[in-house]
Enzyme design. Structure first.
Site, PDB file in Angstrom:
ATOM      1  N   GLY A  21       0.538  10.008   3.212  1.00 34.84           N
ATOM      2  CA  GLY A  21       0.555   8.894   4.171  1.00 34.84           C
ATOM      3  C   GLY A  21       1.974   8.501   4.523  1.00 34.84           C
ATOM      4  O   GLY A  21       2.720   8.011   3.667  1.00 34.84           O
ATOM      5  N   VAL A  22       2.360   8.749   5.777  1.00 30.90           N
ATOM      6  CA  VAL A  22       3.718   8.402   6.208  1.00 30.90           C
ATOM      7  C   VAL A  22       3.666   7.335   7.300  1.00 30.90           C
ATOM      8  O   VAL A  22       4.308   7.432   8.338  1.00 30.90           O
ATOM      9  CB  VAL A  22       4.526   9.646   6.662  1.00 30.90           C
ATOM     10  CG1 VAL A  22       4.911  10.475   5.468  1.00 30.90           C
ATOM     11  CG2 VAL A  22       3.743  10.487   7.672  1.00 30.90           C
ATOM     12  N   GLY A  23       2.851   6.305   7.045  1.00 33.12           N
ATOM     13  CA  GLY A  23       2.753   5.170   7.960  1.00 33.12           C
ATOM     14  C   GLY A  23       3.907   4.223   7.717  1.00 33.12           C
ATOM     15  O   GLY A  23       5.026   4.642   7.387  1.00 33.12           O
ATOM     16  N   HIS A  24       3.631   2.924   7.837  1.00 33.04           N
ATOM     17  CA  HIS A  24       4.709   1.931   7.734  1.00 33.04           C
ATOM     18  C   HIS A  24       5.488   2.053   6.431  1.00 33.04           C
ATOM     19  O   HIS A  24       6.702   2.176   6.438  1.00 33.04           O
ATOM     20  CB  HIS A  24       4.111   0.518   7.848  1.00 33.04           C
ATOM     21  CG  HIS A  24       3.645   0.208   9.224  1.00 33.04           C
ATOM     22  ND1 HIS A  24       2.341   0.355   9.619  1.00 33.04           N
ATOM     23  CD2 HIS A  24       4.326  -0.221  10.309  1.00 33.04           C
ATOM     24  CE1 HIS A  24       2.233   0.021  10.893  1.00 33.04           C
ATOM     25  NE2 HIS A  24       3.425  -0.332  11.337  1.00 33.04           N
ATOM     26  N   VAL A  25       4.775   2.038   5.296  1.00 33.22           N
ATOM     27  CA  VAL A  25       5.477   2.074   4.007  1.00 33.22           C
ATOM     28  C   VAL A  25       5.968   3.491   3.707  1.00 33.22           C
ATOM     29  O   VAL A  25       7.110   3.688   3.280  1.00 33.22           O
ATOM     30  CB  VAL A  25       4.565   1.593   2.854  1.00 33.22           C
ATOM     31  CG1 VAL A  25       5.326   1.593   1.534  1.00 33.22           C
ATOM     32  CG2 VAL A  25       4.015   0.198   3.138  1.00 33.22           C
ATOM     33  N   LYS A  46      -7.667 -14.419  -0.678  1.00 37.28           N
ATOM     34  CA  LYS A  46      -7.810 -13.406   0.362  1.00 37.28           C
ATOM     35  C   LYS A  46      -8.868 -13.888   1.324  1.00 37.28           C
ATOM     36  O   LYS A  46      -9.737 -14.698   0.951  1.00 37.28           O
ATOM     37  CB  LYS A  46      -8.264 -12.089  -0.286  1.00 37.28           C
ATOM     38  CG  LYS A  46      -8.013 -10.867   0.530  1.00 37.28           C
ATOM     39  CD  LYS A  46      -6.633 -10.282   0.309  1.00 37.28           C
ATOM     40  CE  LYS A  46      -6.374  -9.101   1.223  1.00 37.28           C
ATOM     41  NZ  LYS A  46      -5.063  -8.503   1.011  1.00 37.28           N
TER      42      LYS A  46
HETATM   43  P1  NAD Z   1      -0.325   2.464   7.571  1.00 36.95           P
HETATM   44  O1  NAD Z   1      -1.688   2.356   8.146  1.00 36.95           O
HETATM   45  O2  NAD Z   1       0.856   2.164   8.401  1.00 36.95           O
HETATM   46  O3  NAD Z   1      -0.111   3.948   6.986  1.00 36.95           O
HETATM   47  C1  NAD Z   1      -1.098   4.667   6.322  1.00 36.95           C
HETATM   48  C2  NAD Z   1      -0.947   6.125   6.724  1.00 36.95           C
HETATM   49  O4  NAD Z   1      -1.875   6.883   5.959  1.00 36.95           O
HETATM   50  C3  NAD Z   1      -1.260   6.373   8.188  1.00 36.95           C
HETATM   51  O5  NAD Z   1      -0.196   7.094   8.785  1.00 36.95           O
HETATM   52  C4  NAD Z   1      -2.553   7.185   8.158  1.00 36.95           C
HETATM   53  O6  NAD Z   1      -2.654   8.122   9.205  1.00 36.95           O
HETATM   54  C5  NAD Z   1      -2.438   7.861   6.810  1.00 36.95           C
HETATM   55  N1  NAD Z   1      -3.709   8.316   6.248  1.00 36.95           N
HETATM   56  C6  NAD Z   1      -4.923   7.727   6.310  1.00 36.95           C
HETATM   57  N2  NAD Z   1      -5.845   8.470   5.688  1.00 36.95           N
HETATM   58  C7  NAD Z   1      -5.189   9.547   5.195  1.00 36.95           C
HETATM   59  C8  NAD Z   1      -5.594  10.682   4.437  1.00 36.95           C
HETATM   60  N3  NAD Z   1      -6.870  10.877   4.067  1.00 36.95           N
HETATM   61  N4  NAD Z   1      -4.667  11.587   4.083  1.00 36.95           N
HETATM   62  C9  NAD Z   1      -3.384  11.427   4.482  1.00 36.95           C
HETATM   63  N5  NAD Z   1      -2.949  10.380   5.192  1.00 36.95           N
HETATM   64  C10 NAD Z   1      -3.836   9.464   5.556  1.00 36.95           C
HETATM   65  O7  NAD Z   1      -0.354   1.569   6.253  1.00 36.95           O
HETATM   66  P2  NAD Z   1       0.905   1.024   5.439  1.00 36.95           P
HETATM   67  O8  NAD Z   1       1.202  -0.350   5.880  1.00 36.95           O
HETATM   68  O9  NAD Z   1       1.972   2.038   5.413  1.00 36.95           O
HETATM   69  O10 NAD Z   1       0.266   0.902   3.979  1.00 36.95           O
HETATM   70  C11 NAD Z   1       0.038   2.047   3.195  1.00 36.95           C
HETATM   71  C12 NAD Z   1      -0.752   1.654   1.957  1.00 36.95           C
HETATM   72  O11 NAD Z   1       0.007   0.716   1.197  1.00 36.95           O
HETATM   73  C13 NAD Z   1      -2.077   0.973   2.274  1.00 36.95           C
HETATM   74  O12 NAD Z   1      -3.008   1.351   1.283  1.00 36.95           O
HETATM   75  C14 NAD Z   1      -1.754  -0.510   2.137  1.00 36.95           C
HETATM   76  O13 NAD Z   1      -2.891  -1.268   1.765  1.00 36.95           O
HETATM   77  C15 NAD Z   1      -0.741  -0.495   1.010  1.00 36.95           C
HETATM   78  N6  NAD Z   1       0.198  -1.626   1.041  1.00 36.95           N
HETATM   79  C16 NAD Z   1       0.971  -1.842   2.136  1.00 36.95           C
HETATM   80  C17 NAD Z   1       1.865  -2.901   2.149  1.00 36.95           C
HETATM   81  C18 NAD Z   1       2.760  -3.145   3.327  1.00 36.95           C
HETATM   82  O14 NAD Z   1       3.731  -3.896   3.197  1.00 36.95           O
HETATM   83  N7  NAD Z   1       2.488  -2.544   4.468  1.00 36.95           N
HETATM   84  C19 NAD Z   1       1.970  -3.751   1.027  1.00 36.95           C
HETATM   85  C20 NAD Z   1       1.181  -3.488  -0.098  1.00 36.95           C
HETATM   86  C21 NAD Z   1       0.289  -2.422  -0.073  1.00 36.95           C
END
Ligand code: NAD
Length: 369
Positions: A199-203, A102
């Site tokens: 959390g309804v972001g990317h994943v 990392k």
């Molecule tokens: P992202 O930033 O797109 O989505 C995260 C979402 O969580 C955002 O919409 C944000 O507004 C919301 N959020 C933040 N704080 C919050 C809270 N206190 N309560 C409710 N919602 C809240 O991130 P992502 O890419 O969707 O990843 C989500 C998680 O999965 C992260 O922890 C990331 O490290 C992990 N992850 C992601 C991937 C990937 O492929 N993107 C792979 C492995 C692990």
């Protein structure tokens, strides 16, 4: 700056850095047995970064670069040491021929990025001769990687290649959740199951799509109101305020936002049978909270096992695998999760420990080859 001049500068710095980052010193400090830690400093571009290679036992160390405004350099060091070890375990348990590494760039990703900074960082990666391969993490975009890739070929996640790993991550989480459901409910259908997604972001959004297709009863929360409203309308979900998510009536809690949400104050509030989500480091203290969950009868699907779809996507980019093959690899998370749950049951140990043991077993096997 000319590449040759950059190389000379790096060689000068390396001798100092090797002294400053002796593996023994770090083992004494943190006991995590890292192979190599490189402190990267380039005054011209303002780059301050640390690259940690935890293990190359299963292959070159792969793990993303995070850009973050750490409170102190020591916080950055602790973060990179912990995250790189996590990558060794994730890659090992996922059966990938990759080690764990990392990198962290210390700085504000909104104001301190520049092409020169990423090129200088690329030179440091190149100096490791392929022992470390990078990709994006928090604060880093595919466009930043274009500059890194000008100095080194040891980069994944470039625009126009495999792209956003989130759909693969979401599919793997969905598979892990189904394997957990099979163990807790006797079958792996999620139809009618009450699932709370934080959390309804990317994943999160891709995961909700799978859950909706299967007819789950979904409750969502997010601190981003417009995103929350968009996703809830699209998939006809209930919504609650961020702090209310732990109290909703649910069978499954799916943390897809932050780490450490499973802790002393949330566990007593959660009335669920399964915890399965994408977030990294969900248990605030795995030794304590892993056992508390087991004793409460809550099945925790280990985070680094079920969210490994993202790293599978990077692996596929490196080896030029088709999209179908990546999805097959992510589908296999179902089987691995089922094996870990069995190992946990057979040995009466928490699932996080069962996963760690399996990862360590593979590392041991590979190192004796
Ligand atoms: P992202 O930033 O797109 O989505 C995260 C979402 O969580 C955002 O919409 C944000 O507004 C919301 N959020 C933040 N704080 C919050 C809270 N206190 N309560 C409710 N919602 C809240 O991130 P992502 O890419 O969707 O990843 C989500 C998680 O999965 C992260 O922890 C990331 O490290 C992990 N992850 C992601 C991937 C990937 O492929 N993107 C792979 C492995 C692990």
């Amino acid at each position: 700056m000319h590449t040759f001049e950059r190389s000379l500068k790096i060689m000068d710095k390396q001798s100092d850095l090797i002294k400053n980052s002796s593996a023994n010193q770090l083992t004494d400090l943190f006991g995590m047995n890292h192979e190599k830690v490189l402190i990267c400093q380039d005054k011209d571009s303002g780059l301050k970064a640390i690259i940690a290679i935890h293990s190359t036992t299963c292959g070159p160390a792969l793990g993303g670069t995070r850009m973050w405004k750490y409170a102190s350099d020591m916080d950055a060091l602790k973060d990179v040491l912990r995250l790189s070890r996590g990558m060794s375990y994730k890659n090992a348990i996922s059966g990938l021929n990759l080690g764990g590494g990392k990198a962290v760039i210390i700085g504000d990703s909104k104001t301190q990025k520049s092409a020169n900074l990423f090129r200088a960082f690329g030179d440091f990666i190149e100096s490791l001769n392929g022992d470390y391969i990078t990709s994006e993490d928090v604060g880093i975009s595919p466009d930043d990687m274009i500059h890194v890739a000008k100095q080194t070929k040891h980069v994944t996640g470039l625009p126009g290649k495999k792209g956003d790993p989130s759909p693969v991550t979401a599919f793997g989480v969905y598979m892990g959740m189904k394997a957990a459901a099979k163990s807790q409910f006797g079958n792996d259908s999620l139809q009618g199951k009450k699932i709370a997604v934080q959390g309804v972001g990317h994943v999160g959004e891709y995961l909700v799509e799978y859950l909706h297709k299967e007819g789950a009863n979904i409750t969502l929360t997010d601190i981003n109101d417009s995103l929350l409203s968009k996703v809830s309308k699209r998939f006809n979900c209930n919504i609650v305020n961020p702090d209310e998510i732990y109290d909703v009536d649910m069978d499954i809690y799916a943390p897809c936002a932050l780490g450490a949400t499973v802790n002393d104050s949330t566990i007593p509030r959660m009335n669920c049978s399964i915890i399965a989500g994408a977030a990294n480091n969900q248990l605030e203290n795995e030794n304590i909270h892993g056992s508390v969950l087991m004793n409460k009868g809550v099945l925790y699907a280990p985070d680094y096992l079920i969210n490994a779809g993202g790293v599978m996507n990077c692996y596929a980019e490196l080896h030029d695998f088709s999209n179908e093959k990546v999805m097959q690899m992510a589908e296999n998370i179902y089987q691995t999760t089922a094996e870990i749950i069995n190992h946990s049951k057979n040995n009466n140990i928490p699932t996080f420990l069962a996963a760690n043991q399996k990862a360590e077993e593979r590392l041991k096997k590979e190192s004796s080859k």
